[in-house]
Design an enzyme around this catalytic site. Structure first.
Site, PDB file in Angstrom:
ATOM      1  CE  LYS A   1      -2.638  -2.710   3.235  1.00 14.75           C
ATOM      2  NZ  LYS A   1      -2.893  -2.885   4.670  1.00 14.75           N
ATOM      3  N   GLY A   2       2.118   1.104   0.321  1.00 18.23           N
ATOM      4  CA  GLY A   2       2.957   2.267   0.620  1.00 18.23           C
ATOM      5  C   GLY A   2       3.159   3.256  -0.512  1.00 18.23           C
TER       6      GLY A   2
ATOM      7  CD  GLU B   1       8.038  -0.441  -2.499  1.00 14.83           C
ATOM      8  OE1 GLU B   1       6.908   0.047  -2.458  1.00 14.83           O
ATOM      9  OE2 GLU B   1       8.341  -1.515  -1.958  1.00 14.83           O
ATOM     10  CG  ASP B   2       6.875   2.428   0.519  1.00 13.55           C
ATOM     11  OD1 ASP B   2       7.605   1.557  -0.001  1.00 13.55           O
ATOM     12  OD2 ASP B   2       6.176   2.198   1.527  1.00 13.55           O
TER      13      ASP B   2
ATOM     14  CG  ASP C   1      14.952  -1.427   4.726  1.00 16.63           C
ATOM     15  OD1 ASP C   1      15.903  -0.713   5.059  1.00 16.63           O
ATOM     16  OD2 ASP C   1      14.432  -2.247   5.500  1.00 16.63           O
TER      17      ASP C   1
ATOM     18  CG  ASP D   1       3.082   0.531   7.494  1.00 20.56           C
ATOM     19  OD1 ASP D   1       3.969   0.359   6.630  1.00 20.56           O
ATOM     20  OD2 ASP D   1       2.684  -0.373   8.256  1.00 20.56           O
TER      21      ASP D   1
HETATM   22  P1  IMP Z   1      12.867  -4.249   1.423  1.00 17.45           P
HETATM   23  O1  IMP Z   1      12.421  -5.500   0.731  1.00 17.45           O
HETATM   24  O2  IMP Z   1      13.635  -4.542   2.664  1.00 17.45           O
HETATM   25  O3  IMP Z   1      13.594  -3.298   0.519  1.00 17.45           O
HETATM   26  O4  IMP Z   1      11.569  -3.626   1.995  1.00 17.45           O
HETATM   27  C1  IMP Z   1      10.842  -2.631   1.480  1.00 17.45           C
HETATM   28  C2  IMP Z   1       9.590  -2.486   2.312  1.00 17.45           C
HETATM   29  O5  IMP Z   1       9.892  -2.460   3.727  1.00 17.45           O
HETATM   30  C3  IMP Z   1       8.944  -1.178   2.024  1.00 17.45           C
HETATM   31  O6  IMP Z   1       8.013  -1.293   0.970  1.00 17.45           O
HETATM   32  C4  IMP Z   1       8.282  -0.838   3.334  1.00 17.45           C
HETATM   33  O7  IMP Z   1       6.994  -1.403   3.383  1.00 17.45           O
HETATM   34  C5  IMP Z   1       9.140  -1.480   4.387  1.00 17.45           C
HETATM   35  N1  IMP Z   1      10.054  -0.512   5.047  1.00 17.45           N
HETATM   36  C6  IMP Z   1      11.393  -0.498   5.004  1.00 17.45           C
HETATM   37  N2  IMP Z   1      11.913   0.529   5.705  1.00 17.45           N
HETATM   38  C7  IMP Z   1      10.854   1.193   6.219  1.00 17.45           C
HETATM   39  C8  IMP Z   1      10.735   2.384   7.044  1.00 17.45           C
HETATM   40  O8  IMP Z   1      11.699   3.056   7.455  1.00 17.45           O
HETATM   41  N3  IMP Z   1       9.457   2.750   7.357  1.00 17.45           N
HETATM   42  C9  IMP Z   1       8.363   2.081   6.927  1.00 17.45           C
HETATM   43  N4  IMP Z   1       8.427   0.973   6.156  1.00 17.45           N
HETATM   44  C10 IMP Z   1       9.673   0.537   5.808  1.00 17.45           C
END
Ligand code: IMP
Length: 180
Positions: free
Chosen positions: A41-42, A96-97, A100, A156
């Site tokens: 949803k982000g 994408e929001d 990470d 979120d």
């Molecule tokens: P990745 O697969 O670790 O890159 O994760 C990405 C997802 O983790 C994002 O779409 C967010 O939903 C969540 N996420 C990672 N860091 C944060 C943060 O600082 N605040 C909120 N959500 C986060």
């Protein structure tokens, strides 16, 4: 708003930066009809802001992806809702929001390429490069941020704060309160 330690990017900063990204996207995709794929949803507020400024024929699709983090270095990505259009020979821009660890996008990029997309690029509002576990090539980044947990503008904590109109850092006491 009382749970926000500091504002990292005001609404005006996010809106202005998104306009800049859209300008670049308009140039890069001239002559193409890309499919913008938002990850729910982000990405919703960022996608909405981008779409106001994307000036070309394009389609929009959405996926729901959840990522289960087993250990520091492994993660399992589950497609909860898939797109149901053919992407063969199409240019795809994933919206994408935040990136990470990169596990979510690394998986989704591979999947969409495997389905025959002509190109797959990423636009993210925020990029936490220091946290990367797997490589992700992000073409359009709004802001690079340090390793802090951020909320707002779609992001979120326990499904809350997505509606904040800016990007902020959550107070530590909120985690402690919820975890207590
Ligand atoms: P990745 O697969 O670790 O890159 O994760 C990405 C997802 O983790 C994002 O779409 C967010 O939903 C969540 N996420 C990672 N860091 C944060 C943060 O600082 N605040 C909120 N959500 C986060």
């Amino acid at each position: 708003k009382n749970d926000v330690k500091k504002v990292l990017f005001s609404n005006e900063e996010v809106v202005n930066r998104t306009k800049e990204l859209a300008d670049q996207i308009n140039k890069d995709y001239a002559g193409s009809t890309p499919i913008l794929v938002g990850l729910l949803k982000g990405s919703v507020p960022f996608m909405a802001e981008l779409l106001k400024n994307v000036d070309m024929f394009c389609q929009t699709e959405y996926m729901v992806v959840s990522s289960y983090q087993g250990t520091q270095t492994t993660g399992e990505v589950k497609i909860v809702k898939d797109i149901d259009v053919s992407i063969k020979d199409r240019d795809i821009l994933i919206v994408e929001d935040i990136v990470d660890t990169g596990i979510t996008l690394n998986t989704i990029v591979k999947l969409l390429k495997h389905r025959g997309a002509r190109s797959v690029e990423i636009a993210c509002l925020l990029n936490k490069e220091a946290r990367r576990v797997v490589p992700v090539d992000v073409k359009y980044t709004g802001f690079f941020i340090p390793d802090e947990f951020v909320i707002g503008f779609g992001l979120d904590y326990n499904e809350m704060y997505r509606n904040l109109p800016y990007v902020g850092v959550l107070k530590e006491e909120v985690y402690q309160r919820r975890n207590a």
